[in-house]
Design a protein around this motif. Structure first.
Motif, mmCIF file in Angstrom:
data_model
loop_
_atom_site.group_PDB
_atom_site.id
_atom_site.type_symbol
_atom_site.label_atom_id
_atom_site.label_comp_id
_atom_site.label_asym_id
_atom_site.label_seq_id
_atom_site.Cartn_x
_atom_site.Cartn_y
_atom_site.Cartn_z
ATOM 1 N N ARG A 129 11.661 -86.189 -2.538
ATOM 2 C CA ARG A 129 12.976 -85.535 -2.497
ATOM 3 C C ARG A 129 13.962 -86.226 -3.430
ATOM 4 O O ARG A 129 14.748 -85.571 -4.126
ATOM 5 C CB ARG A 129 13.492 -85.511 -1.065
ATOM 6 N N ARG A 130 13.929 -87.557 -3.460
ATOM 7 C CA ARG A 130 14.807 -88.287 -4.395
ATOM 8 C C ARG A 130 14.449 -87.948 -5.837
ATOM 9 O O ARG A 130 15.334 -87.733 -6.677
ATOM 10 C CB ARG A 130 14.686 -89.798 -4.160
ATOM 11 N N GLN B 259 15.751 -84.514 -6.822
ATOM 12 C CA GLN B 259 17.198 -84.547 -7.055
ATOM 13 C C GLN B 259 17.509 -85.143 -8.422
ATOM 14 O O GLN B 259 18.310 -84.600 -9.191
ATOM 15 C CB GLN B 259 17.891 -85.364 -5.954
ATOM 16 N N GLU B 260 16.877 -86.263 -8.736
ATOM 17 C CA GLU B 260 17.149 -86.943 -10.005
ATOM 18 C C GLU B 260 16.690 -86.103 -11.196
ATOM 19 O O GLU B 260 17.292 -86.163 -12.274
ATOM 20 C CB GLU B 260 16.468 -88.306 -10.021
ATOM 21 N N GLY C 92 16.791 -82.871 -11.241
ATOM 22 C CA GLY C 92 17.600 -81.672 -11.302
ATOM 23 C C GLY C 92 16.881 -80.394 -10.919
ATOM 24 O O GLY C 92 17.298 -79.298 -11.329
ATOM 25 N N ALA D 206 15.860 -79.789 -7.483
ATOM 26 C CA ALA D 206 15.817 -79.699 -6.023
ATOM 27 C C ALA D 206 16.130 -78.293 -5.510
ATOM 28 O O ALA D 206 15.792 -77.962 -4.367
ATOM 29 C CB ALA D 206 16.779 -80.706 -5.401
ATOM 30 N N ASP D 207 16.767 -77.468 -6.346
ATOM 31 C CA ASP D 207 17.052 -76.098 -5.926
ATOM 32 C C ASP D 207 15.813 -75.212 -5.952
ATOM 33 O O ASP D 207 15.777 -74.164 -5.297
ATOM 34 C CB ASP D 207 18.124 -75.478 -6.818
ATOM 35 N N ARG E 85 11.027 -77.856 -3.019
ATOM 36 C CA ARG E 85 11.316 -78.345 -1.672
ATOM 37 C C ARG E 85 10.099 -79.105 -1.144
ATOM 38 O O ARG E 85 8.959 -78.673 -1.355
ATOM 39 C CB ARG E 85 11.644 -77.183 -0.740
#
Length: 363
Positions: free
Chosen positions: A225-226, A229-230, A232, A234-235, A238
Motif C-alpha cells: 500500500r505504501r 501511494q508513492e 501514484g 493507489a487509485d 488496491r
C-alpha cells in the motif's frame, strides 16, 4: 600383488584438491555475501555511491563506529569490491571508492543487474539455521513470518526491476491475449502479491487497468500500500490482506508471480484463480525456470533454485499443515498435475524468454 585404494589414487587426490579449492572459494564467497549484507543494512554502499570516503567520513555519514567502518572498507578493497586511492596512507586517511559498475549492482534498485538483494536473502537465511536444523529433524517448517524482514524485503527487491520494467512493458504486450486485456483497461487480480511491485508495474505501464492484489502476509500488504501511494497508482491498485478466495466478481487476468511453489495447498489456490477468472479470463502463473527433469550436476540456475528451496521455500511450505511440500524446484509436470486437479485442461508455456522465470497459461 599390491592393492591401491581409491583414497590414494592420483585421480582421487586430484578430485579432492579440486573440491577443497571449490569449497574454500565458497567460503570466500560466503564472507563476501556477509560483508555485502552489512554494507546494505548499514547504508555503506549508498554512501559510497555518492562519493569516495575515508573511514571516519563513512562512519560519520552512516552513524556507525569508525573502527568497524575501517575494517569493512579494507575487506571490501582486499576483495576487489572497492578501490583505494593510496593504500600507503595512514589507515584513517585512505579514501575508498565504489566503481560505477559495482555501484549499479549494489545500489541501483531498478537495474536488472541489482543482485544485492540475493546476498541479503542468503545472509538473512543464515540467521535461522538453528530453526532449519530443527525443522529438518522434525519434518516441520520455518514460516515466512519467522524468516521476517530480510526475506520479505530481499525477495521484493530482487523482483522489483523485472516487475517494473520488462514484465509489463515487453513480456506481457508480446502475448496477444494479455495485450488485449491491457489495452482495453481490463480488471486484474494479482494473487500472492507481496510488496505489490507486479501490480504497480502493470498500472504504471498501462494507464487504464485496475489491479487487486491479494496476500495473507500483513507486513507485505502494508508495504504494498505504501509503494502504491508513492508510485501514484493507489487509485487503480488496491491491496487486500486476504485470501483471493474472498474476491468478488470476475477478472480479465488473474496472475500468480513466483508464489505457487511456496503454497501448502496450491490446488485450492489454482481453483480459486480459475473461479475468479471465469470462462473468459486468463490465468497466468509465473514461476521458476527450472529444468524440466531432474539431472545432476545441474546448471547455475538449478543450483540457485535448490539453494532457495532447502533454506527458505520448502521450510515455509512445510510450516503449514497439511502441505504438499512443493519447494522452489516446481517443474512443469508438477504444475500441470496441480492444474488438472484444480479443473484445468492443461498448461501452456508462453514464448517469453527470461533467464529465471517460466510463464504458464492455464487453459
Amino acid at each position: 600383488m599390491t592393492e591401491t585404494t581409491a583414497a590414494t589414487t592420483p585421480d582421487t587426490e586430484s578430485a579432492t584438491e579440486a573440491f577443497v579449492e571449490r569449497l574454500f572459494g565458497a567460503v570466500l564467497g560466503a564472507q563476501l555475501v556477509q560483508a555485502a549484507y552489512l554494507g546494505d543494512r548499514l547504508g555503506f554502499y549508498r554512501a559510497l555511491a555518492e562519493e569516495a570516503l575515508t573511514p571516519p567520513e563513512l562512519a560519520a555519514r552512516t552513524g556507525t563506529a569508525e573502527r568497524y567502518a575501517r575494517e569493512w572498507l579494507e575487506h571490501q578493497a582486499v576483495a576487489g569490491v572497492l578501490t583505494v586511492d593510496d593504500a600507503t596512507a595512514a589507515p584513517d586517511e585512505r579514501r575508498f571508492r565504489l566503481p560505477t559498475g559495482h555501484a549499479e549492482a549494489l545500489t541501483d534498485v531498478l537495474s536488472p543487474n541489482h543482485v544485492l538483494p540475493l546476498a541479503r536473502m542468503v545472509a538473512g537465511m543464515g540467521q535461522h539455521m538453528d530453526a532449519l536444523v530443527d525443522a529438518y529433524r522434525s519434518g516441520g517448517g520455518v514460516s515466512w513470518a519467522q524468516f521476517g524482514t530480510d526475506a520479505r524485503e530481499a525477495q521484493a527487491a530482487a523482483n522489483r526491476p523485472l516487475f517494473l520494467g520488462a514484465l509489463p512493458r515487453e513480456y506481457f504486450p508480446s502475448v496477444p491475449a494479455i495485450r488485449d486485456v491491457l489495452e482495453r483497461g481490463g480488471r486484474i487480480a494479482d494473487v500472492g502479491c507481496g510488496f505489490g511491485w507486479s501490480a504497480i508495474g502493470l498500472a504504471l505501464a498501462h494507464s487504464d487497468v485496475t489491479v487487486d492484489g491479494y496476500d495473507v502476509d500483513e507486513p507485505s500488504i502494508e508495504a504494498a500500500r505504501r509503494n502504491a501511494q508513492e508510485a501514484g497508482v493507489a487509485d487503480r491498485v488496491r491491496f487486500h490482506c486476504a485470501d483471493a478466495a474472498t474476491a468478488d466478481g470476475r477478472y480479465d487476468l488473474v496472475t500468480a508471480f513466483e508464489c505457487i511453489h511456496d503454497m501448502p495447498a496450491p490446488v485450492g489456490v489454482l481453483d480459486t484463480m480459475r473461479r475468479i477468472a471465469g470462462p473468459d479470463g486468463i490465468v497466468l502463473v509465473v514461476d521458476e525456470r527450472v529444468a524440466e527433469r531432474f539431472h545432476a550436476p545441474g546448471d547455475e540456475t538449478e543450483q540457485l533454485m535448490y539453494g532457495w528451496s532447502i533454506t527458505c521455500c520448502l521450510p515455509d511450505g512445510l510450516a503449514h499443515t497439511p502441505s504438499v511440500g512443493t519447494g522452489t524446484v516446481m517443474r512443469p509436470d508438477t504444475l500441470r498435475r496441480y492444474a488438472q486437479e484444480a479443473g484445468y485442461a492443461d498448461i501452456e508455456v508462453l514464448p517469453i524468454d527470461d533467464a529465471f522465470f517460466r510463464f504458464y497459461r492455464l487453459t
